[in-house]
Design an enzyme around this catalytic site. Sequence first.
Site, PDB file in Angstrom:
ATOM      1  N   ASN A  11      27.921  41.702  44.661  1.00  0.00           N
ATOM      2  CA  ASN A  11      29.110  41.330  43.895  1.00  0.00           C
ATOM      3  C   ASN A  11      30.093  41.085  45.275  1.00  0.00           C
ATOM      4  O   ASN A  11      30.532  42.220  45.907  1.00  0.00           O
ATOM      5  CB  ASN A  11      29.724  42.434  43.282  1.00  0.00           C
ATOM      6  N   LYS A  13      32.794  39.944  45.244  1.00  0.00           N
ATOM      7  CA  LYS A  13      34.349  39.830  45.267  1.00  0.00           C
ATOM      8  C   LYS A  13      35.168  38.934  46.000  1.00  0.00           C
ATOM      9  O   LYS A  13      34.482  37.786  46.196  1.00  0.00           O
ATOM     10  CB  LYS A  13      34.752  41.470  45.806  1.00  0.00           C
ATOM     11  N   HIS A 100      34.534  44.343  35.162  1.00  0.00           N
ATOM     12  CA  HIS A 100      34.642  44.933  36.343  1.00  0.00           C
ATOM     13  C   HIS A 100      35.773  45.856  36.287  1.00  0.00           C
ATOM     14  O   HIS A 100      36.933  45.363  35.972  1.00  0.00           O
ATOM     15  CB  HIS A 100      34.367  43.855  37.471  1.00  0.00           C
ATOM     16  N   GLU A 102      37.989  46.233  38.456  1.00  0.00           N
ATOM     17  CA  GLU A 102      39.078  45.740  39.226  1.00  0.00           C
ATOM     18  C   GLU A 102      39.780  44.548  38.146  1.00  0.00           C
ATOM     19  O   GLU A 102      41.003  44.357  38.407  1.00  0.00           O
ATOM     20  CB  GLU A 102      38.640  44.936  40.524  1.00  0.00           C
ATOM     21  N   GLU A 171      29.721  51.923  36.764  1.00  0.00           N
ATOM     22  CA  GLU A 171      30.488  51.977  38.048  1.00  0.00           C
ATOM     23  C   GLU A 171      31.573  52.900  37.869  1.00  0.00           C
ATOM     24  O   GLU A 171      32.569  52.610  37.450  1.00  0.00           O
ATOM     25  CB  GLU A 171      31.043  50.582  38.306  1.00  0.00           C
ATOM     26  N   GLY A 177      33.915  51.136  46.628  1.00  0.00           N
ATOM     27  CA  GLY A 177      34.553  50.844  47.718  1.00  0.00           C
ATOM     28  C   GLY A 177      35.164  51.856  48.574  1.00  0.00           C
ATOM     29  O   GLY A 177      36.051  51.929  49.432  1.00  0.00           O
ATOM     30  N   SER A 216      29.640  52.256  45.930  1.00  0.00           N
ATOM     31  CA  SER A 216      29.304  52.678  47.248  1.00  0.00           C
ATOM     32  C   SER A 216      27.822  52.762  47.383  1.00  0.00           C
ATOM     33  O   SER A 216      27.324  53.639  48.216  1.00  0.00           O
ATOM     34  CB  SER A 216      30.002  53.660  47.811  1.00  0.00           C
TER      35      SER A 216
HETATM   36  P1  PGA Z   1      31.074  48.991  46.331  1.00  0.00           P
HETATM   37  O1  PGA Z   1      31.392  47.913  44.985  1.00  0.00           O
HETATM   38  O2  PGA Z   1      29.727  48.793  46.391  1.00  0.00           O
HETATM   39  O3  PGA Z   1      31.923  48.230  47.378  1.00  0.00           O
HETATM   40  O4  PGA Z   1      31.526  50.457  46.142  1.00  0.00           O
HETATM   41  C1  PGA Z   1      30.669  47.935  43.861  1.00  0.00           C
HETATM   42  C2  PGA Z   1      31.337  47.199  42.769  1.00  0.00           C
HETATM   43  O5  PGA Z   1      32.483  47.040  42.698  1.00  0.00           O
HETATM   44  O6  PGA Z   1      30.639  46.275  42.021  1.00  0.00           O
END
Ligand code: PGA
Length: 253
Positions: A11, A13, A100, A102, A171, A177, A216
Site C-alpha cells: 500500500n 499510500k 483503510h 486512514e 490492521e 506507520g 508496521s
Molecule cells: P505500515 O502501513 O506498514 O506503514 O504500518 C500499513 C497500512 O496502513 O496498510
Amino acid sequence: MRSPKKLIAGNWKMNGSLEFNSTLMHSLLGGDLHANACDVAVCAPSVYLAQIHALLLSAGSSPIHLGAQDISAHEKGAYTGEISVSMLKDFGVAYAIVGHSERRQFHHESDQLVAIKAERALSAGITPIVCVGETQQERGVGLTEVIVKRQLAAVIHLVGHCITEIVVAYEPVWAIGTGLTATPEQAQSVHAVLRAQLRAAAGDGAQKIRILYGGSMNAANAKSLLSQPDIDGGLIGGAALKAADFLAIVASA
Ligand code: PGA
C-alpha cells in the site's frame, strides 16, 4: 487443512513519482517474486495506475497484480474527484483496498459505506481488501473484538452471498506507520476471531478467505507473523516503498 495462497500487497499510500515508481517497479520485477508460492500486488495512487499498468504489460507475464487504494461507491456520473470500478478495470486493476483506517478517520467513511464499496468492487470482478482494526484507545478498554466484528459484520451483511471472494486485512490502527507491531500472538488472536465470524457466514468456505495482517510489517518481523495459522499475508505500507524490504517480505511468505 487450510492452505490458501498467501497475498503480499503493498500500500504505497500518497507516495511516489513517475521516476520513483519506475525505479521501484524495475527492482521488484527484477527480483525473486516467488510467483508460484504467493500472490503479490501493489496498490498505487490512482494517477499512477496507468504508468504501473504499462510497466507490467511491457514486462510480459508479470506475477505482480495491480491494486487501487480506494474506489467510488457509485457506478458513474456526477461525483467529482471519484474513480469508478470500470475505470480501474480499464487499467487492469485486480484488487482495491476499501475501508483503510486512514479513510475511515480522515474521510469519515462509515462501516456501511465501506460495505457498499466492497460490493461495488465485487460487482466489477475486483477483489476488495476490506480493512478492519481498532485504535489504541479501543484496545485499551477491551473493545478490540467488538470493533473489528462490527466493521466486518457490515460487509458480511451486504455481500454475504459472495463473502468468500473478499480479502480481509486486520490492521490495528495503533500499529500503522508507528513502528509498533502487534505481536504474532496478538495478531493471531484477532485473526481467529475474524475467521470464526467468517465461518459463521460462509461455513467451510471461510477456510479459503485470506486474512492479511497490516501495521508496521517489515522484513524482520514478517516471518513470525506469517507463520501464524490464520495470517494469510500482509498489507504493507512503509516497507513496500523499498524494493529489498518488500522482496524480503514476499520471500518470507
Ligand atoms: P505500515 O502501513 O506498514 O506503514 O504500518 C500499513 C497500512 O496502513 O496498510
